[in-house]
Design a protein around this motif. Structure first.
Motif, mmCIF file in Angstrom:
data_model
loop_
_atom_site.group_PDB
_atom_site.id
_atom_site.type_symbol
_atom_site.label_atom_id
_atom_site.label_comp_id
_atom_site.label_asym_id
_atom_site.label_seq_id
_atom_site.Cartn_x
_atom_site.Cartn_y
_atom_site.Cartn_z
ATOM 1 N N LEU A 1 90.123 77.722 53.914
ATOM 2 C CA LEU A 1 89.065 77.301 54.831
ATOM 3 C C LEU A 1 88.498 78.458 55.643
ATOM 4 N N HIS A 2 88.921 79.685 55.357
ATOM 5 C CA HIS A 2 88.316 80.879 55.965
ATOM 6 C C HIS A 2 88.280 80.803 57.487
ATOM 7 N N GLY A 3 89.461 80.684 58.092
ATOM 8 C CA GLY A 3 89.546 80.650 59.544
ATOM 9 C C GLY A 3 89.121 79.341 60.169
ATOM 10 N N HIS A 4 89.198 78.248 59.412
ATOM 11 C CA HIS A 4 88.828 76.924 59.920
ATOM 12 C C HIS A 4 89.960 75.930 59.666
ATOM 13 N N VAL A 5 89.848 74.773 60.295
ATOM 14 C CA VAL A 5 90.785 73.677 60.082
ATOM 15 C C VAL A 5 90.000 72.387 59.874
ATOM 16 N N LEU A 6 90.644 71.426 59.236
ATOM 17 C CA LEU A 6 90.053 70.102 59.044
ATOM 18 C C LEU A 6 90.756 69.074 59.915
ATOM 19 N N PHE A 7 89.983 68.095 60.397
ATOM 20 C CA PHE A 7 90.535 66.916 61.055
ATOM 21 C C PHE A 7 90.081 65.693 60.265
ATOM 22 N N LEU A 8 91.054 64.885 59.809
ATOM 23 C CA LEU A 8 90.770 63.695 59.021
ATOM 24 C C LEU A 8 91.376 62.472 59.697
ATOM 25 N N ASN B 1 87.975 58.136 62.367
ATOM 26 C CA ASN B 1 86.668 58.501 62.906
ATOM 27 C C ASN B 1 86.107 59.714 62.184
ATOM 28 N N GLN B 2 85.068 60.346 62.744
ATOM 29 C CA GLN B 2 84.338 61.386 62.042
ATOM 30 C C GLN B 2 85.229 62.548 61.612
ATOM 31 N N SER B 3 85.061 62.970 60.351
ATOM 32 C CA SER B 3 85.788 64.130 59.844
ATOM 33 C C SER B 3 85.155 65.396 60.419
ATOM 34 N N LEU B 4 86.013 66.380 60.738
ATOM 35 C CA LEU B 4 85.530 67.596 61.382
ATOM 36 C C LEU B 4 86.113 68.828 60.720
ATOM 37 N N CYS B 5 85.348 69.932 60.750
ATOM 38 C CA CYS B 5 85.823 71.246 60.339
ATOM 39 C C CYS B 5 85.519 72.192 61.497
ATOM 40 N N LEU B 6 86.576 72.739 62.126
ATOM 41 C CA LEU B 6 86.417 73.541 63.330
ATOM 42 C C LEU B 6 86.920 74.959 63.109
ATOM 43 N N SER B 7 86.337 75.910 63.846
ATOM 44 C CA SER B 7 86.724 77.306 63.767
ATOM 45 C C SER B 7 87.926 77.567 64.665
ATOM 46 N N THR B 8 88.912 78.307 64.140
ATOM 47 C CA THR B 8 90.070 78.654 64.959
ATOM 48 C C THR B 8 89.734 79.749 65.968
ATOM 49 N N LYS B 9 88.625 80.474 65.764
ATOM 50 C CA LYS B 9 88.195 81.452 66.761
ATOM 51 C C LYS B 9 87.714 80.749 68.024
#
Length: 214
Positions: free
Chosen positions: A127-134, A137-145
């Motif tokens: 995910l190139h410095g990102h994480v997923l939330f499943l 409710n709404q699915s999200l992809c967030l930056s760890t920075k």
């Protein structure tokens, strides 16, 4: 609902508008006037909500990856552009003769970038410095920075079993999955029995939080 169907409402509407006739939608996301929706079989539709008449388009047919077990399907916008389609492998444990005692456990995640032009999926494992939330409710992809407390290349998940009313007293499927080795980590310890209502992620308004901190 019912039957995984979709409805929408614009600002100022007095009622919901139903989007027939398709069923079994598992997740959806909205951007720039288009509602993207995915069925449990992996079929992706778009609904153009920008005009007075709603138009539907199929951008991906039914996925034939039927060896992946019990699946959840999620669709979301990738921060680096394009769409992500995520499969969630779930397996049952417990006594098969007692439906109410069966519990679902997440055992794997498959992530695909959606090539809309070619109508195909490209599997990725980073995910190139990102994480997923499943979850429900709404699915999200967030930056760890931007969110340094999060561990990169992880999938944070909560229970989204549609039959949760049957399994109200069972342990919930909540945890963190590492994509590099497909191992499972506890989100909290000891594991919570968050049995009712269904657990969901709460997304804070990060812009508002920064303004308050300043």
């Amino acid at each position: 609902m019912p039957f995984g169907q979709l409805s929408f409402a614009r600002v100022g509407d007095e009622k919901w508008t139903w989007l027939p006739p398709h069923t079994d939608y598992f997740d959806c996301t909205y951007k720039d006037g288009l509602l993207y929706a995915v069925t449990l079989m992996g079929e992706i539709h778009t609904f153009d909500l920008s005009g007075p008449a709603v138009t539907m388009n199929t951008i991906m047919g039914v996925d034939d990856d039927d060896d992946f077990g019990i699946q959840g399907a999620y669709i979301l916008q990738a921060p680096w552009g394009g769409l992500l389609l995520v499969w969630r492998l779930k397996v049952y444990s417990g006594n098969p003769d007692d439906i109410s005692a069966l519990t679902l456990h997440t055992k794997g995640i498959k992530i695909h970038e959606v090539d809309v032009a070619a109508k195909k999926l490209v599997e990725i494992d980073c995910l190139h410095g990102h994480v997923l939330f499943l979850g429900h409710n709404q699915s999200l992809c967030l930056s760890t920075k931007e969110c340094p407390a999060l561990k990169e290349n992880r999938v944070y998940f909560t229970d989204d079993n549609e039959y949760i009313t049957v399994h109200k007293d069972n342990r919930r499927d909540i945890g963190v999955l590492r994509l590099d080795n497909n191992s499972w980590e506890s989100l909290v310890f000891p594991q919570l029995w968050s049995n009712w209502p269904a657990p969901v992620w709460i997304t804070p308004n990060l812009t508002m939080m920064k303004l308050l901190l300043n």
